[in-house]
Motif scaffolding. Structure first.
Motif, PDB file in Angstrom:
ATOM      1  N   TYR A 143       0.851  -1.185   0.000  1.00  0.00           N
ATOM      2  CA  TYR A 143       0.000   0.000   0.000  1.00  0.00           C
ATOM      3  C   TYR A 143       0.891   1.242   0.000  1.00  0.00           C
ATOM      4  O   TYR A 143       1.944   1.250   0.645  1.00  0.00           O
ATOM      5  CB  TYR A 143      -0.903   0.023   1.226  1.00  0.00           C
ATOM      6  CG  TYR A 143      -1.780  -1.200   1.367  1.00  0.00           C
ATOM      7  CD1 TYR A 143      -3.098  -1.189   0.949  1.00  0.00           C
ATOM      8  CD2 TYR A 143      -1.267  -2.383   1.920  1.00  0.00           C
ATOM      9  CE1 TYR A 143      -3.901  -2.320   1.071  1.00  0.00           C
ATOM     10  CE2 TYR A 143      -2.062  -3.513   2.050  1.00  0.00           C
ATOM     11  CZ  TYR A 143      -3.372  -3.477   1.622  1.00  0.00           C
ATOM     12  OH  TYR A 143      -4.162  -4.598   1.737  1.00  0.00           O
ATOM     13  N   ALA A 144       0.453   2.283  -0.682  1.00  0.00           N
ATOM     14  CA  ALA A 144       1.202   3.542  -0.708  1.00  0.00           C
ATOM     15  C   ALA A 144       0.266   4.701  -0.408  1.00  0.00           C
ATOM     16  O   ALA A 144      -0.883   4.717  -0.858  1.00  0.00           O
ATOM     17  CB  ALA A 144       1.867   3.752  -2.070  1.00  0.00           C
ATOM     18  N   LEU A 145       0.768   5.661   0.376  1.00  0.00           N
ATOM     19  CA  LEU A 145       0.039   6.900   0.631  1.00  0.00           C
ATOM     20  C   LEU A 145       0.651   8.014  -0.205  1.00  0.00           C
ATOM     21  O   LEU A 145       1.878   8.120  -0.303  1.00  0.00           O
ATOM     22  CB  LEU A 145       0.117   7.284   2.111  1.00  0.00           C
ATOM     23  CG  LEU A 145      -0.664   6.438   3.119  1.00  0.00           C
ATOM     24  CD1 LEU A 145      -0.398   6.941   4.531  1.00  0.00           C
ATOM     25  CD2 LEU A 145      -2.148   6.466   2.813  1.00  0.00           C
ATOM     26  N   GLY A 146      -0.198   8.854  -0.789  1.00  0.00           N
ATOM     27  CA  GLY A 146       0.310   9.966  -1.576  1.00  0.00           C
ATOM     28  C   GLY A 146      -0.749  11.020  -1.793  1.00  0.00           C
ATOM     29  O   GLY A 146      -1.953  10.744  -1.707  1.00  0.00           O
ATOM     30  N   LEU A 182       1.464   4.703 -10.522  1.00  0.00           N
ATOM     31  CA  LEU A 182       0.840   5.414  -9.417  1.00  0.00           C
ATOM     32  C   LEU A 182       0.371   6.781  -9.909  1.00  0.00           C
ATOM     33  O   LEU A 182       0.951   7.336 -10.854  1.00  0.00           O
ATOM     34  CB  LEU A 182       1.828   5.599  -8.265  1.00  0.00           C
ATOM     35  CG  LEU A 182       2.079   4.374  -7.382  1.00  0.00           C
ATOM     36  CD1 LEU A 182       3.331   4.584  -6.540  1.00  0.00           C
ATOM     37  CD2 LEU A 182       0.878   4.099  -6.488  1.00  0.00           C
ATOM     38  N   PRO A 183      -0.628   7.367  -9.286  1.00  0.00           N
ATOM     39  CA  PRO A 183      -1.060   8.714  -9.689  1.00  0.00           C
ATOM     40  C   PRO A 183       0.058   9.734  -9.504  1.00  0.00           C
ATOM     41  O   PRO A 183       0.944   9.550  -8.661  1.00  0.00           O
ATOM     42  CB  PRO A 183      -2.232   9.004  -8.747  1.00  0.00           C
ATOM     43  CG  PRO A 183      -2.706   7.663  -8.286  1.00  0.00           C
ATOM     44  CD  PRO A 183      -1.480   6.798  -8.230  1.00  0.00           C
ATOM     45  N   ASP A 184       0.018  10.813 -10.265  1.00  0.00           N
ATOM     46  CA  ASP A 184       0.979  11.896 -10.079  1.00  0.00           C
ATOM     47  C   ASP A 184       0.884  12.417  -8.650  1.00  0.00           C
ATOM     48  O   ASP A 184      -0.209  12.616  -8.107  1.00  0.00           O
ATOM     49  CB  ASP A 184       0.681  13.042 -11.052  1.00  0.00           C
ATOM     50  CG  ASP A 184       0.979  12.676 -12.499  1.00  0.00           C
ATOM     51  OD1 ASP A 184       1.757  11.729 -12.712  1.00  0.00           O
ATOM     52  OD2 ASP A 184       0.409  13.327 -13.399  1.00  0.00           O
ATOM     53  N   GLY A 185       2.043  12.646  -8.044  1.00  0.00           N
ATOM     54  CA  GLY A 185       2.093  13.183  -6.690  1.00  0.00           C
ATOM     55  C   GLY A 185       2.446  12.172  -5.623  1.00  0.00           C
ATOM     56  O   GLY A 185       2.647  12.543  -4.469  1.00  0.00           O
ATOM     57  N   PHE A 186       2.543  10.882  -5.997  1.00  0.00           N
ATOM     58  CA  PHE A 186       2.861   9.853  -5.009  1.00  0.00           C
ATOM     59  C   PHE A 186       4.358   9.725  -4.732  1.00  0.00           C
ATOM     60  O   PHE A 186       4.740   9.083  -3.749  1.00  0.00           O
ATOM     61  CB  PHE A 186       2.328   8.493  -5.475  1.00  0.00           C
ATOM     62  CG  PHE A 186       0.962   8.148  -4.926  1.00  0.00           C
ATOM     63  CD1 PHE A 186       0.801   7.119  -4.019  1.00  0.00           C
ATOM     64  CD2 PHE A 186      -0.157   8.863  -5.319  1.00  0.00           C
ATOM     65  CE1 PHE A 186      -0.453   6.798  -3.512  1.00  0.00           C
ATOM     66  CE2 PHE A 186      -1.419   8.554  -4.834  1.00  0.00           C
ATOM     67  CZ  PHE A 186      -1.572   7.523  -3.920  1.00  0.00           C
ATOM     68  N   ALA A 187       5.228  10.280  -5.558  1.00  0.00           N
ATOM     69  CA  ALA A 187       6.667  10.148  -5.339  1.00  0.00           C
ATOM     70  C   ALA A 187       7.041  10.681  -3.961  1.00  0.00           C
ATOM     71  O   ALA A 187       6.660  11.788  -3.580  1.00  0.00           O
ATOM     72  CB  ALA A 187       7.439  10.899  -6.416  1.00  0.00           C
ATOM     73  N   GLY A 188       7.779   9.887  -3.200  1.00  0.00           N
ATOM     74  CA  GLY A 188       8.178  10.264  -1.849  1.00  0.00           C
ATOM     75  C   GLY A 188       7.255   9.744  -0.771  1.00  0.00           C
ATOM     76  O   GLY A 188       7.585   9.809   0.416  1.00  0.00           O
ATOM     77  N   GLY A 189       6.088   9.223  -1.168  1.00  0.00           N
ATOM     78  CA  GLY A 189       5.124   8.746  -0.184  1.00  0.00           C
ATOM     79  C   GLY A 189       5.524   7.416   0.440  1.00  0.00           C
ATOM     80  O   GLY A 189       6.264   6.627  -0.158  1.00  0.00           O
ATOM     81  N   PRO A 190       5.043   7.120   1.656  1.00  0.00           N
ATOM     82  CA  PRO A 190       5.406   5.879   2.350  1.00  0.00           C
ATOM     83  C   PRO A 190       4.717   4.662   1.750  1.00  0.00           C
ATOM     84  O   PRO A 190       3.586   4.745   1.253  1.00  0.00           O
ATOM     85  CB  PRO A 190       4.940   6.124   3.783  1.00  0.00           C
ATOM     86  CG  PRO A 190       3.804   7.098   3.643  1.00  0.00           C
ATOM     87  CD  PRO A 190       4.166   7.976   2.480  1.00  0.00           C
TER      88      PRO A 190
END
Length: 261
Positions: A143-146, A182-190
C-alpha cells in the motif's frame, strides 16, 4: 485504489496524518514524518524527527509545502501553503532518498503562533533490514500513501490524500519495485506491507520505505537505506588531524607542523 480493505483502513486510521503534499509541476510529490528512536531509558525515550521524501522532489530553489488544515492547531491560523526559499539546500540525499530534520517546520510554526498535529512513522513501524531481505521476487501486497495532483503546475492546488494498492517485488537487479503505475504526486510517499505474526492469522503493518520516482514500476527505497543515510548524518565526526599547539609547563607553546611541512 482500494475498497473494503481492512489493512488499507488501518493504514489510513494510524498514518494518514503523517504526510504533506510537496512541490508542483513535474516535481509534485509527498513527504512524511519519521520519528527515529535514539535511545530508551527508564526516564523516557530520546527521539529525532525527520522529514522524508524522494530526491527529485527536493531539487528546486523554492519549495511549495501544502499545509493540511487538519494537521494545524489551532485551526484556521496557518496559510494554505509555505513557500520555502533555498529548499534544495535543506536536504541530505543518497540513493534516491532525501531527508532533513524538522526544526525548520516547527520553528516556523512557533513563530506564527501554531503547532503541528502531524503523526509520524515510528522506529518500531519502520521495516528492519531483516524485513527488507524478506522481500523477494514473489509479488507481495503493498500500500502507498500519496497526495494526488490533478492539475499539473497549478500553484496552491488542493491535493487530497489517497491510498493505492498493488504489489512489490524484488527485480533481477535486486531492487524492490512497486508493480504498476501510481497517480501523479505519489513520489516520496510511504509504502506499507503486512507482516504475518504468530500462527499466521495476525498481521502487523510495517512501513517498507518510500516511492523513489514518478515513473511506472517505481523503485521503493527501503528503510535499511534510509537508516543508513541518517546514521551517516548523525555519526560523530573524528577530530581533525593537523597543526595544533600545546602549552608547556614553563608557559611556552610547542607546535606540530601540518603534514608535508
Amino acid at each position: 485504489m482500494t475498497e473494503d480493505d481492512p489493512l488499507a483502513d488501518a493504514i489510513l486510521e494510524h498514518w494518514s496524518a503523517c504526510t504533506l503534499p510537496v512541490g508542483q509541476r513535474t516535481r509534485a510529490g509527498t513527504a512524511f514524518f519519521y520519528n527515529e528512536l535514539v535511545d530508551s531509558t527508564p526516564e523516557g525515550e530520546h527521539v529525532r524527527e525527520w522529514w522524508l521524501t524522494a530526491d527529485h522532489v527536493t531539487r528546486t530553489k523554492v519549495g511549495e509545502v501544502r499545509l493540511r488544515p487538519e494537521l494545524i492547531e489551532p485551526a484556521g491560523v496557518a496559510p494554505s501553503y509555505l513557500a520555502m526559499v533555498d529548499f534544495d539546500e535543506m536536504w541530505s540525499r543518497r540513493s534516491g532518498v532525501a531527508v532533513m530534520r524538522t526544526f525548520v517546520l516547527h520553528d516556523h510554526a512557533a513563530k506564527k503562533g501554531w503547532t503541528w498535529a502531524a503523526a509520524q512513522i515510528t522506529h518500531g513501524v519502520a521495516a528492519t533490514a531483516e524485513h527488507v531481505r524478506a522481500v523477494d521476487a514473489q509479488p507481495r501486497r503493498a500500500y502507498a500513501l500519496g497526495h494526488i495532483t490533478r492539475e499539473a503546475g497549478a500553484p496552491g492546488e488542493q491535493r487530497p490524500l489517497a491510498i493505492a494498492t498493488s504489489n512489490v517485488a524484488r527485480d533481477p537487479d535486486g531492487l524492490v519495485r512497486w508493480q504498476g503505475a501510481l497517480p501523479d504526486g505519489f513520489a516520496g510517499g510511504p509504502v506499507f506491507v503486512a507482516e504475518r505474526r504468530g500462527d499466521g492469522r495476525e498481521f502487523v503493518l510495517l512501513c517498507l520505505g518510500l516511492i523513489a520516482s514518478a515513473d511506472r514500476n517505481p523503485e521503493v527505497r527501503t528503510f535499511d537505506a534510509i537508516r543508513s543515510l541518517i546514521e551517516q548524518l548523525t555519526r560523530p565526526r573524528p577530530a581533525k588531524r593537523g597543526f595544533f599547539r600545546r602549552r608547556q609547563p614553563d608557559g611556552t607553546k610547542s607546535g606540530k607542523n601540518p603534514p608535508g611541512k
